[in-house]
Motif scaffolding. Structure first.
Motif, PDB file in Angstrom:
ATOM      1  N   ARG A   4      18.983 -35.110  16.459  1.00 39.85           N
ATOM      2  CA  ARG A   4      20.135 -35.964  16.181  1.00 39.85           C
ATOM      3  C   ARG A   4      20.380 -36.130  14.683  1.00 39.85           C
ATOM      4  N   ALA A   5      21.631 -36.009  14.299  1.00 39.72           N
ATOM      5  CA  ALA A   5      21.983 -36.102  12.876  1.00 39.72           C
ATOM      6  C   ALA A   5      21.694 -37.482  12.310  1.00 39.72           C
ATOM      7  N   ASP A   6      21.899 -38.549  13.120  1.00 35.65           N
ATOM      8  CA  ASP A   6      21.653 -39.888  12.591  1.00 35.65           C
ATOM      9  C   ASP A   6      20.175 -40.111  12.309  1.00 35.65           C
ATOM     10  N   LEU A   7      19.315 -39.447  13.092  1.00 34.12           N
ATOM     11  CA  LEU A   7      17.879 -39.555  12.831  1.00 34.12           C
ATOM     12  C   LEU A   7      17.506 -38.853  11.535  1.00 34.12           C
ATOM     13  N   ILE A   8      18.119 -37.689  11.280  1.00 35.70           N
ATOM     14  CA  ILE A   8      17.866 -36.992  10.025  1.00 35.70           C
ATOM     15  C   ILE A   8      18.339 -37.839   8.844  1.00 35.70           C
ATOM     16  N   GLU A   9      19.505 -38.450   8.986  1.00 40.84           N
ATOM     17  CA  GLU A   9      20.020 -39.298   7.910  1.00 40.84           C
ATOM     18  C   GLU A   9      19.115 -40.506   7.680  1.00 40.84           C
ATOM     19  N   ALA A  10      18.616 -41.081   8.757  1.00 42.47           N
ATOM     20  CA  ALA A  10      17.706 -42.226   8.606  1.00 42.47           C
ATOM     21  C   ALA A  10      16.425 -41.813   7.904  1.00 42.47           C
ATOM     22  N   ALA A  11      15.899 -40.652   8.261  1.00 42.62           N
ATOM     23  CA  ALA A  11      14.685 -40.174   7.609  1.00 42.62           C
ATOM     24  C   ALA A  11      14.914 -39.945   6.120  1.00 42.62           C
ATOM     25  N   GLU A  12      16.063 -39.365   5.774  1.00 44.98           N
ATOM     26  CA  GLU A  12      16.374 -39.157   4.361  1.00 44.98           C
ATOM     27  C   GLU A  12      16.550 -40.483   3.636  1.00 44.98           C
ATOM     28  N   ALA A  13      17.165 -41.452   4.332  1.00 44.03           N
ATOM     29  CA  ALA A  13      17.386 -42.749   3.699  1.00 44.03           C
ATOM     30  C   ALA A  13      16.073 -43.460   3.389  1.00 44.03           C
ATOM     31  N   PHE A  14      15.065 -43.243   4.218  1.00 49.50           N
ATOM     32  CA  PHE A  14      13.770 -43.886   3.989  1.00 49.50           C
ATOM     33  C   PHE A  14      12.894 -43.097   3.037  1.00 49.50           C
ATOM     34  N   GLY A  15      13.444 -42.042   2.449  1.00 44.73           N
ATOM     35  CA  GLY A  15      12.726 -41.324   1.400  1.00 44.73           C
ATOM     36  C   GLY A  15      11.683 -40.344   1.886  1.00 44.73           C
ATOM     37  N   SER A  16      11.803 -39.867   3.112  1.00 44.66           N
ATOM     38  CA  SER A  16      10.818 -38.914   3.605  1.00 44.66           C
ATOM     39  C   SER A  16      11.007 -37.560   2.930  1.00 44.66           C
ATOM     40  N   THR A  17       9.915 -36.860   2.734  1.00 45.25           N
ATOM     41  CA  THR A  17       9.980 -35.508   2.198  1.00 45.25           C
ATOM     42  C   THR A  17      10.380 -34.543   3.315  1.00 45.25           C
ATOM     43  N   ARG A  18      10.713 -33.310   2.932  1.00 47.57           N
ATOM     44  CA  ARG A  18      11.082 -32.306   3.937  1.00 47.57           C
ATOM     45  C   ARG A  18       9.931 -32.039   4.895  1.00 47.57           C
ATOM     46  N   TRP A  19       8.712 -32.038   4.373  1.00 48.05           N
ATOM     47  CA  TRP A  19       7.555 -31.814   5.227  1.00 48.05           C
ATOM     48  C   TRP A  19       7.355 -32.979   6.194  1.00 48.05           C
ATOM     49  N   GLN A  20       7.477 -34.222   5.701  1.00 47.92           N
ATOM     50  CA  GLN A  20       7.341 -35.379   6.578  1.00 47.92           C
ATOM     51  C   GLN A  20       8.411 -35.386   7.665  1.00 47.92           C
ATOM     52  N   MET A  21       9.640 -35.050   7.275  1.00 48.19           N
ATOM     53  CA  MET A  21      10.712 -35.021   8.259  1.00 48.19           C
ATOM     54  C   MET A  21      10.434 -33.962   9.326  1.00 48.19           C
ATOM     55  N   LEU A  22       9.948 -32.792   8.920  1.00 49.58           N
ATOM     56  CA  LEU A  22       9.666 -31.727   9.871  1.00 49.58           C
ATOM     57  C   LEU A  22       8.526 -32.108  10.798  1.00 49.58           C
ATOM     58  N   TRP A  23       7.433 -32.598  10.226  1.00 50.33           N
ATOM     59  CA  TRP A  23       6.219 -32.823  10.998  1.00 50.33           C
ATOM     60  C   TRP A  23       6.309 -34.062  11.890  1.00 50.33           C
ATOM     61  N   ASP A  24       6.935 -35.131  11.408  1.00 47.31           N
ATOM     62  CA  ASP A  24       6.930 -36.404  12.130  1.00 47.31           C
ATOM     63  C   ASP A  24       8.223 -36.685  12.886  1.00 47.31           C
ATOM     64  N   VAL A  25       9.273 -35.925  12.636  1.00 51.65           N
ATOM     65  CA  VAL A  25      10.540 -36.209  13.303  1.00 51.65           C
ATOM     66  C   VAL A  25      11.045 -34.977  14.062  1.00 51.65           C
ATOM     67  N   GLN A  26      11.294 -33.890  13.343  1.00 50.49           N
ATOM     68  CA  GLN A  26      11.965 -32.749  13.965  1.00 50.49           C
ATOM     69  C   GLN A  26      11.099 -32.038  15.004  1.00 50.49           C
ATOM     70  N   LEU A  27       9.848 -31.724  14.645  1.00 42.28           N
ATOM     71  CA  LEU A  27       8.996 -31.007  15.594  1.00 42.28           C
ATOM     72  C   LEU A  27       8.702 -31.820  16.861  1.00 42.28           C
ATOM     73  N   PRO A  28       8.367 -33.120  16.748  1.00 40.94           N
ATOM     74  CA  PRO A  28       8.162 -33.868  17.994  1.00 40.94           C
ATOM     75  C   PRO A  28       9.402 -33.923  18.874  1.00 40.94           C
TER      76      PRO A  28
END
Length: 310
Positions: free
Chosen positions: A183-207
């Motif tokens: 979901r795009a809103d989840l990606i935007e939320a992750a970016e807003a909270f300052g997550s790195t690309r690796w954190q976003m991939l490992w903790d959000v996108q892959l799960p």
């Protein structure tokens, strides 16, 4: 009636033969032979392991896995099916086929998942990878065998390489699809909270994409099973060799026995991997859980924020 061949004919087959025999094989065959060393090592270890473990232990392990992932009926089918394979004298060949499948799927996952992640993160990379996957999926499986034999020789390791090429596309495509569908809103939320690309991939996108990735792994496994049977034509062993030997000798019983063993193994592996994909702990995570992962990494309290986001 007019035809383009009336004007000119292209010696395409001669061009391909000249490229492969005149340049590729003389210059790169040693490199290709060296590349199959790790595949041979993994295959030898895996086959030795499956042949070493007693039949009852292997059957019990697969029955337990079937029970946990697909239910009691599938566990009973696994017990009866594996006992039948052993009673018709095809247990060693079945374990050889299983070792080939495990080795092929392992290398497909090691290469395919990172490639799918790269394709999902870069449209340019996907534009290059996609036509390659189209070619790999549409070329008939027998066509792979000729260049594989010329570059790698005959045997089980070349059969694994042919299986790897044939079975790789589904896991790449579905990994790419799963990550792109987050979901795009989840990606935007992750970016807003300052997550790195690796954190976003490992903790959000892959799960969130895990169920789709597991579906790709299931399809890769089934394609690998079909290809290891065909790979018996270039020296691979297992149940495929039983089927091909029966075909060559017009031995209907032997070919049928090998085919039944392949069917039983395919059903068991398919149901187990499908069950893994449907388990609640890998179905994906909710928006609230994903944001909680990010907050935990950032060391903040997520309660109010995740409640509003969910």
């Amino acid at each position: 009636m007019f035809s383009p061949a009336d004007i000119a004919t292209l010696p395409f087959d001669d061009w391909v033969n000249g490229f492969v025999r005149g340049w590729l094989v003389p210059n790169f065959r040693p490199a290709f032979r060296a590349a199959q060393v790790p595949i041979s090592a993994v295959l030898a270890w895996t086959e030795a392991f499956f042949l070493f473990v007693p039949m009852l232990v292997t059957t019990a392990a697969f029955a337990l896995a079937s029970w946990l992932t697909a239910g009691r009926a599938m566990a009973i089918f696994t017990l009866v099916g594996f006992a039948f394979i052993d009673m018709i004298g095809l247990w060693p060949q079945t374990m050889t086929t299983l070792a080939m499948i495990v080795t092929s799927v392992l290398f497909c996952a090691v290469v395919g998942i990172p490639t799918g992640i790269l394709a999902a993160r870069s449209d340019r990379a996907w534009a290059v990878i996609r036509p390659v996957l189209d070619v790999m999926q549409t070329i008939p499986s027998f066509v792979y065998l000729v260049p594989i034999v010329m570059l790698f020789g005959v045997g089980m390791a070349p059969g694994i390489i042919a299986t790897f090429i044939f079975a790789l596309p589904p896991i790449v495509r579905l990994t790419n699809l799963g990550i792109r569908n987050v979901r795009a809103d989840l990606i935007e939320a992750a970016e807003a909270f300052g997550s790195t690309r690796w954190q976003m991939l490992w903790d959000v996108q892959l799960p969130l994409a895990m169920r789709t990735i597991m579906a790709g792994l299931n399809q890769t496994l089934m394609l690998a099973l079909s290809m290891v049977v065909i790979a018996a034509l270039i020296g691979a062993g297992g149940l495929g060799l039983v089927v091909n030997t029966g075909l060559g000798r017009m031995d209907v019983g032997g070919a049928t026995a090998g085919g039944v063993g392949i069917v039983i193994l395919a059903i068991v592996l398919d149901r187990i991997t499908q069950g893994l994909a449907e388990r609640s702990d890998i179905r994906g995570i909710s928006l609230r859980q994903a944001l909680a992962n990010l907050f935990r990494l950032r060391g903040t309290a997520p309660a109010a924020e995740t409640q509003r986001a969910a």
